[in-house]
Design a protein around this motif. Structure first.
Motif, PDB file in Angstrom:
ATOM      1  N   ARG A 225      25.988  25.463  10.887  1.00 31.45           N
ATOM      2  CA  ARG A 225      24.700  24.748  10.150  1.00 31.45           C
ATOM      3  C   ARG A 225      25.227  24.569   8.764  1.00 31.45           C
ATOM      4  N   VAL A 226      26.592  24.937   8.357  1.00 38.35           N
ATOM      5  CA  VAL A 226      27.147  24.810   6.939  1.00 38.35           C
ATOM      6  C   VAL A 226      27.400  23.097   6.897  1.00 38.35           C
ATOM      7  N   ASP A 227      27.798  22.341   8.010  1.00 34.43           N
ATOM      8  CA  ASP A 227      27.925  21.078   7.797  1.00 34.43           C
ATOM      9  C   ASP A 227      26.841  20.381   7.811  1.00 34.43           C
ATOM     10  N   LEU A 228      25.672  20.830   8.365  1.00 34.06           N
ATOM     11  CA  LEU A 228      24.311  20.113   7.862  1.00 34.06           C
ATOM     12  C   LEU A 228      23.925  20.280   6.746  1.00 34.06           C
ATOM     13  N   LEU A 229      24.209  21.790   6.009  1.00 35.33           N
ATOM     14  CA  LEU A 229      23.675  21.881   4.841  1.00 35.33           C
ATOM     15  C   LEU A 229      24.399  21.152   3.682  1.00 35.33           C
ATOM     16  N   ILE A 230      25.908  20.947   3.987  1.00 39.83           N
ATOM     17  CA  ILE A 230      26.580  19.922   3.158  1.00 39.83           C
ATOM     18  C   ILE A 230      25.939  18.583   3.053  1.00 39.83           C
ATOM     19  N   LEU A 231      25.594  18.071   4.275  1.00 44.95           N
ATOM     20  CA  LEU A 231      25.270  16.673   4.354  1.00 44.95           C
ATOM     21  C   LEU A 231      23.884  16.358   3.689  1.00 44.95           C
ATOM     22  N   ILE A 232      22.714  17.282   4.132  1.00 44.45           N
ATOM     23  CA  ILE A 232      21.506  17.120   3.450  1.00 44.45           C
ATOM     24  C   ILE A 232      21.290  17.529   2.097  1.00 44.45           C
ATOM     25  N   SER A 233      21.983  18.608   1.657  1.00 44.54           N
ATOM     26  CA  SER A 233      22.027  18.992   0.126  1.00 44.54           C
ATOM     27  C   SER A 233      22.595  17.995  -0.570  1.00 44.54           C
ATOM     28  N   GLY A 234      23.853  17.427  -0.215  1.00 43.53           N
ATOM     29  CA  GLY A 234      24.539  16.516  -0.753  1.00 43.53           C
ATOM     30  C   GLY A 234      23.858  15.025  -1.059  1.00 43.53           C
ATOM     31  N   LEU A 235      23.202  14.597   0.271  1.00 38.36           N
ATOM     32  CA  LEU A 235      22.426  13.383   0.142  1.00 38.36           C
ATOM     33  C   LEU A 235      21.234  13.694  -0.927  1.00 38.36           C
ATOM     34  N   SER A 236      20.800  14.816  -0.953  1.00 39.26           N
ATOM     35  CA  SER A 236      19.433  14.967  -1.777  1.00 39.26           C
ATOM     36  C   SER A 236      19.810  15.113  -3.019  1.00 39.26           C
ATOM     37  N   ALA A 237      20.955  15.667  -3.688  1.00 37.46           N
ATOM     38  CA  ALA A 237      21.409  15.778  -5.127  1.00 37.46           C
ATOM     39  C   ALA A 237      21.698  14.377  -5.428  1.00 37.46           C
ATOM     40  N   ILE A 238      22.601  13.690  -4.602  1.00 39.22           N
ATOM     41  CA  ILE A 238      22.716  12.031  -4.848  1.00 39.22           C
ATOM     42  C   ILE A 238      21.504  11.251  -5.297  1.00 39.22           C
ATOM     43  N   ARG A 239      20.521  11.444  -4.566  1.00 34.32           N
ATOM     44  CA  ARG A 239      19.376  10.831  -4.802  1.00 34.32           C
ATOM     45  C   ARG A 239      18.541  11.264  -6.049  1.00 34.32           C
ATOM     46  N   LEU A 240      18.542  12.540  -6.089  1.00 33.93           N
ATOM     47  CA  LEU A 240      17.881  13.049  -7.552  1.00 33.93           C
ATOM     48  C   LEU A 240      18.737  12.372  -8.593  1.00 33.93           C
ATOM     49  N   LEU A 241      19.837  12.289  -8.779  1.00 34.68           N
ATOM     50  CA  LEU A 241      20.725  11.978  -9.838  1.00 34.68           C
ATOM     51  C   LEU A 241      20.700  10.464 -10.071  1.00 34.68           C
ATOM     52  N   GLN A 242      20.594   9.736  -8.964  1.00 32.22           N
ATOM     53  CA  GLN A 242      20.629   8.347  -9.225  1.00 32.22           C
ATOM     54  C   GLN A 242      18.992   7.737  -9.605  1.00 32.22           C
ATOM     55  N   ARG A 243      18.103   8.411  -9.237  1.00 31.72           N
ATOM     56  CA  ARG A 243      16.698   8.265  -9.809  1.00 31.72           C
ATOM     57  C   ARG A 243      16.410   8.861 -11.156  1.00 31.72           C
ATOM     58  N   LYS A 244      17.336   9.953 -11.686  1.00 29.82           N
ATOM     59  CA  LYS A 244      16.969  10.554 -12.599  1.00 29.82           C
ATOM     60  C   LYS A 244      15.705  11.339 -12.582  1.00 29.82           C
ATOM     61  N   GLN A 245      15.329  11.901 -11.522  1.00 28.53           N
ATOM     62  CA  GLN A 245      14.056  12.643 -11.321  1.00 28.53           C
ATOM     63  C   GLN A 245      14.587  14.178 -10.864  1.00 28.53           C
ATOM     64  N   GLU A 246      15.003  14.724 -11.748  1.00 28.58           N
ATOM     65  CA  GLU A 246      15.335  16.212 -11.284  1.00 28.58           C
ATOM     66  C   GLU A 246      14.377  17.153 -11.693  1.00 28.58           C
ATOM     67  N   SER A 247      13.309  17.182 -12.132  1.00 23.87           N
ATOM     68  CA  SER A 247      12.254  18.136 -12.348  1.00 23.87           C
ATOM     69  C   SER A 247      11.782  18.480 -11.039  1.00 23.87           C
ATOM     70  N   LEU A 248      11.189  19.711 -10.997  1.00 21.06           N
ATOM     71  CA  LEU A 248      10.772  20.382  -9.723  1.00 21.06           C
ATOM     72  C   LEU A 248       9.690  19.572  -9.040  1.00 21.06           C
ATOM     73  N   LEU A 249       8.588  19.182  -9.665  1.00 21.33           N
ATOM     74  CA  LEU A 249       7.766  18.270  -8.996  1.00 21.33           C
ATOM     75  C   LEU A 249       8.557  16.876  -8.333  1.00 21.33           C
ATOM     76  N   CYS A 250       9.271  16.328  -9.272  1.00 29.03           N
ATOM     77  CA  CYS A 250       9.444  15.018  -8.451  1.00 29.03           C
ATOM     78  C   CYS A 250      10.793  15.511  -7.336  1.00 29.03           C
ATOM     79  N   ALA A 251      11.402  16.609  -7.554  1.00 27.56           N
ATOM     80  CA  ALA A 251      12.104  17.002  -6.200  1.00 27.56           C
ATOM     81  C   ALA A 251      11.327  17.392  -4.979  1.00 27.56           C
ATOM     82  N   LEU A 252      10.297  18.283  -5.269  1.00 27.73           N
ATOM     83  CA  LEU A 252       9.425  18.289  -4.190  1.00 27.73           C
ATOM     84  C   LEU A 252       8.851  17.246  -3.621  1.00 27.73           C
ATOM     85  N   ARG A 253       8.658  16.305  -4.270  1.00 28.89           N
ATOM     86  CA  ARG A 253       8.008  14.955  -3.685  1.00 28.89           C
ATOM     87  C   ARG A 253       9.369  14.159  -3.147  1.00 28.89           C
TER      88      ARG A 253
END
Length: 447
Positions: free
Chosen positions: A217-245
């Motif tokens: 499950r560690v590799d799965l966590l690296i992949l999904i959490s990493g891609l999620s972080a990149i998406r939030l950084l690129q869109r500059k939408q790091e607030s809690l509500l934006c992240a949940l959406r």
């Protein structure tokens, strides 16, 4: 009141009000979470994630939904002080001059962001990964067959891998599976920092399948959490509500695959309660048990005496390779304790506490929080390489409630080397591509 567990009582036998240390810790961590979120207004800020993970653990412990050995106040005080120290490191990082965060790596072959790029390296990665996926499937099947016949190949393959790691004799199949999964995951993160075209989705699909076949499950966590972080950084939408959406589907996918791998990797035939009940108990016990295990370490440190350093494994192994000292690495799998569920993970604090003491652990966590927050602030400015590194480094801060992943310097060096080779290779292939384009008209005129 006699039927209520003592750790949940608000009154003692004489009717006096008692203070539950878990309640105090909950209030303290709620304050830290709010303070760290207010500092950056970002769910990617490492101190916010660090404290939020511990708040989750305390909520599970306080809920009483899983049977758990009591956690003492001195253990909770160590955890709270560690979170405060990590947060202080993050606050200091925020005071760093912005000029420090604008340092660019000026290498002749490593340009910041070329307007036109060659697709040669991306195409080669896709070919290699697509060709390697059937091979990995075959080796996973071979690992499963080594445990005997049966329908659940993933469970049998997992048992084989655990036995090999415990015996410290990994087979070629296990090494191949780990290497292939790591390459596919890193390739997906690297491509995500550029453009999310069809090639990116192909590589990401291969990486996702590889994570499932690896049974971990560690590799799965690296992949999904990493891609999620990149998406939030690129869109500059790091607030809690934006992240949940933005992340509701990635989070749902991770939870579904995580629970699915539990039933694929573990024998749940003796458990009762149906699929939902079993999944709830197992997930909640995974979250809460490491804290109870660390409490066992704090109360009886003599029972967990270490024969080799875990925290300084990388420099000591390097020194041993240079014949400067004698060093034997500790076992890859820790010993089990029953709290009452069996667990062999003791949170990020165990080895720091045993090797450095409380003060040493707090100092180390301060510098870890400082460096991780500096990386976050650099990635927030949009650098591709720093974004890639930060995406991978989501793993250690998400795992603080389970185990220590900050110590693994060798892995981070390999991640850095792979990223540099990718970006440098992209620019080399681009320069060759442009040179061939410029040479073609000259050769045509001469002809």
């Amino acid at each position: 009141m006699s039927g209520v567990p003592s750790r949940y009582k608000r009154w003692d036998e004489e009717g006096h009000i008692t203070v539950n240390p878990v309640d105090i810790a909950l209030i303290f961590f709620l304050f830290l979470v709010m303070l760290n979120y207010r500092a950056r207004r970002s769910v990617l800020y490492p101190p916010f994630i660090f404290c939020a993970m511990w708040l989750l653990v305390l909520l599970v412990v306080r809920s009483g939904l899983v049977e758990l050995d009591p956690v003492h106040g001195n253990t909770l005080a160590i955890v709270a002080a560690g979170a405060a120290s990590f947060s202080a490191g993050g606050l200091l990082a925020g005071l760093a001059p912005r000029e420090w965060l604008r340092i660019h790596i000026h290498i002749h072959l490593f340009t910041p962001r070329p307007k036109k790029t060659s697709e040669f390296l991306r195409n080669m990665l896709i070919i290699v990964l697509l060709c390697g996926l059937p091979v990995m499937f075959y080796h996973t099947w071979q690992l499963g067959r080594s445990q005997g016949s049966g329908l659940n190949i993933l469970m049998q393959a997992r048992l084989a891998m655990v036995e090999e790691v415990r015996d410290e004799k990994p087979s070629a199949s296990t090494v191949l599976a780990a290497t292939f999964t790591s390459i596919a995951t890193l390739a997906s993160l690297l491509m995500a920092t550029e453009k999310k075209d069809r090639k990116f989705w192909i590589v990401t699909a291969v990486a996702l399948i590889a994570c499932v076949l690896s049974t971990g499950r560690v590799d799965l966590l690296i992949l999904i959490s990493g891609l999620s972080a990149i998406r939030l950084l690129q869109r500059k939408q790091e607030s809690l509500l934006c992240a949940l959406r933005l992340l509701r589907w990635p989070i749902a996918l991770f939870v579904a695959l995580y629970i699915g791998l539990i039933f694929a990797n573990k024998n749940t035939e003796t458990m009762t309660g149906g699929v939902t009940g079993i999944a709830t108990v197992l997930v909640l016990s995974y979250i809460a048990c490491p804290l109870a295990a660390f409490d066992r370490v704090v109360q009886s440190p003599a029972d967990f005496i270490m024969t080799a350093s875990h925290t300084f494994k990388f420099p000591l192994r390097l020194a041993a390779a240079l014949h400067l000292t004698n060093y034997t690495s500790p076992p890859l799998l820790d010993s089990f304790v029953f709290v009452p569920f069996p667990t062999n993970v003791y949170t990020v604090f165990k080895f720091y506490f045993l090797e450095l003491g409380i003060v040493g652990a707090l100092i180390l966590l301060f510098f870890v929080g400082l460096l991780h927050s500096l990386l976050y602030l650099r990635a927030r400015q949009g650098g591709r390489f720093s974004t890639y590194l930060f995406a991978y480094c989501m793993l250690p801060v998400l795992m603080v409630i389970f185990d220590d992943w900050y110590y693994n310097i060798g892995t981070y060096l390999r991640v850095i080397a792979f990223g540099l080779l990718y970006y440098v290779g992209r620019n080399v292939s681009l320069r060759l591509f442009l040179a061939n384009q410029q040479r073609a008209p000259l050769l045509a005129n001469r002809a």
